[in-house]
Design an enzyme around this catalytic site. Structure first.
Site, PDB file in Angstrom:
ATOM      1  N   ARG A  50       0.841  -1.194   0.000  1.00  0.00           N
ATOM      2  CA  ARG A  50       0.000   0.000   0.000  1.00  0.00           C
ATOM      3  C   ARG A  50       0.878   1.247   0.000  1.00  0.00           C
ATOM      4  O   ARG A  50       1.818   1.354   0.782  1.00  0.00           O
ATOM      5  CB  ARG A  50      -0.872  -0.035   1.249  1.00  0.00           C
ATOM      6  CG  ARG A  50      -1.793   1.147   1.425  1.00  0.00           C
ATOM      7  CD  ARG A  50      -2.472   1.064   2.782  1.00  0.00           C
ATOM      8  NE  ARG A  50      -3.391  -0.055   2.880  1.00  0.00           N
ATOM      9  CZ  ARG A  50      -4.024  -0.394   3.998  1.00  0.00           C
ATOM     10  NH1 ARG A  50      -3.814   0.286   5.102  1.00  0.00           N
ATOM     11  NH2 ARG A  50      -4.851  -1.411   4.017  1.00  0.00           N
ATOM     12  N   ASP A  52       0.548   5.532   0.278  1.00  0.00           N
ATOM     13  CA  ASP A  52      -0.416   6.507   0.777  1.00  0.00           C
ATOM     14  C   ASP A  52      -0.753   7.568  -0.262  1.00  0.00           C
ATOM     15  O   ASP A  52      -0.113   7.664  -1.316  1.00  0.00           O
ATOM     16  CB  ASP A  52       0.136   7.178   2.037  1.00  0.00           C
ATOM     17  CG  ASP A  52       0.255   6.219   3.207  1.00  0.00           C
ATOM     18  OD1 ASP A  52      -0.502   5.230   3.235  1.00  0.00           O
ATOM     19  OD2 ASP A  52       1.111   6.454   4.087  1.00  0.00           O
ATOM     20  N   TYR A 112      12.452   2.386  -0.505  1.00  0.00           N
ATOM     21  CA  TYR A 112      11.857   3.703  -0.705  1.00  0.00           C
ATOM     22  C   TYR A 112      12.969   4.746  -0.778  1.00  0.00           C
ATOM     23  O   TYR A 112      14.022   4.599  -0.144  1.00  0.00           O
ATOM     24  CB  TYR A 112      10.930   4.076   0.455  1.00  0.00           C
ATOM     25  CG  TYR A 112       9.546   3.479   0.372  1.00  0.00           C
ATOM     26  CD1 TYR A 112       8.509   4.160  -0.272  1.00  0.00           C
ATOM     27  CD2 TYR A 112       9.267   2.241   0.950  1.00  0.00           C
ATOM     28  CE1 TYR A 112       7.230   3.625  -0.328  1.00  0.00           C
ATOM     29  CE2 TYR A 112       7.992   1.700   0.888  1.00  0.00           C
ATOM     30  CZ  TYR A 112       6.980   2.395   0.251  1.00  0.00           C
ATOM     31  OH  TYR A 112       5.715   1.866   0.182  1.00  0.00           O
ATOM     32  N   ARG A 197       7.711   8.364   5.989  1.00  0.00           N
ATOM     33  CA  ARG A 197       7.516   9.811   6.131  1.00  0.00           C
ATOM     34  C   ARG A 197       7.701  10.266   7.579  1.00  0.00           C
ATOM     35  O   ARG A 197       8.217  11.356   7.834  1.00  0.00           O
ATOM     36  CB  ARG A 197       6.140  10.200   5.605  1.00  0.00           C
ATOM     37  CG  ARG A 197       6.006  10.059   4.084  1.00  0.00           C
ATOM     38  CD  ARG A 197       4.565  10.180   3.639  1.00  0.00           C
ATOM     39  NE  ARG A 197       3.986  11.450   4.074  1.00  0.00           N
ATOM     40  CZ  ARG A 197       2.677  11.663   4.157  1.00  0.00           C
ATOM     41  NH1 ARG A 197       1.817  10.691   3.858  1.00  0.00           N
ATOM     42  NH2 ARG A 197       2.227  12.834   4.542  1.00  0.00           N
TER      43      ARG A 197
END
Length: 255
Positions: A50, A52, A112, A197
């Site tokens: 997933r 965001d 990431y 994040r």
């Protein structure tokens, strides 16, 4: 029925993340609609994970099942699929895989990258966060190295999510300066919602001198999201790699 892996990328600016949501545009919904039109049958797509709202993917993997193998394995299938998809989503390849291959559960590592623009740049407003004040990269990397020594990331997890465990194994975490950008790369077996994040926001606090390296370590030990810094803006975050066992052997010949 046969199973196929799709390799794709997307700009997440105009989407409410990957996963289908009621009354909100998502990448999964867009991809399912396009495949269903092209194959003339209802198609369900399962993604590698997933992302965001507003988060991008430079490399993403999803799987789907269909009985229309001859159509999928035509050389122009990817071309026609891209013609149906919006300009924000691009499929780069499709591969026939084993019937029990799973885009999410078989992935053993994800990567990431978070991009910070160090100078005002009107051409990267959607793909990098802007931060113009000096940052102490050495201190940020000293703090980032602590992530490899921990496995409970509750302090960086989105509250009230449906995750069964907040344990992850981070194997790489480092900041590097690339021209006018500061780039944070992190790899782990799995990531929690909002985890990257939240980590980036807390590391920026260290770089600004608002928090110490010892204070960052304390945040991890507290296992309390309210102890961590604010989440960094979504536009700077990209999923950049998903790894599977056996690599080439795992996925059959690309179509």
């Amino acid at each position: 029925m046969a199973r196929y892996f799709l390799e794709l990328s997307y700009n997440g600016t105009r989407y409410n993340g990957w996963q289908i949501q009621p009354d909100a545009p998502t990448v999964q919904e867009e991809l399912q609609k396009a495949l269903s039109v092209l194959l003339s049958e209802p198609i369900e797509v399962v993604g590698a994970g997933r992302t965001d709202t507003g988060v991008h993917a430079r490399y993403y993997v999803a799987h789907f099942d269909t009985g229309r193998c001859s159509k999928v394995e035509q050389t122009d299938f990817v071309y026609h699929l891209n013609c149906i998809l919006s300009k924000d989503i691009a499929v780069s390849g499709v591969r026939r895989v084993a019937d029990d291959a799973h885009a999410r559960f078989d992935a053993f590592e994800r990567e990431y990258k978070y991009y910070i623009s160090l100078k005002k740049n009107p051409f990267c407003r959607e793909t990098a966060a802007a931060f113009y004040l000096p940052l102490d990269i050495a201190r940020m990397n000293e703090a980032a190295a602590l992530l490899l020594k921990q496995d409970d990331f509750t302090s960086f997890a989105k509250l009230h999510s449906d995750t069964k465990t907040n344990r992850c194994k981070v194997v790489y975490a480092k900041w590097e300066k690339e021209g006018e950008f500061l780039v944070f790369t992190i790899r782990a077996d799995r990531f929690l919602r909002n985890m990257v994040r939240a980590i980036v926001g807390s590391l920026i606090d260290v770089g600004k001198g608002k928090a110490t390296v010892a204070g960052f370590e304390k945040i991890i030990f507290l296992k309390d999201r309210s102890a961590a810094g604010m989440s960094a803006p979504a536009e700077g975050l990209f999923l950049t790699d998903v790894k599977y066992p056996g690599s080439v052997e795992y996925m059959e010949k690309q179509i």
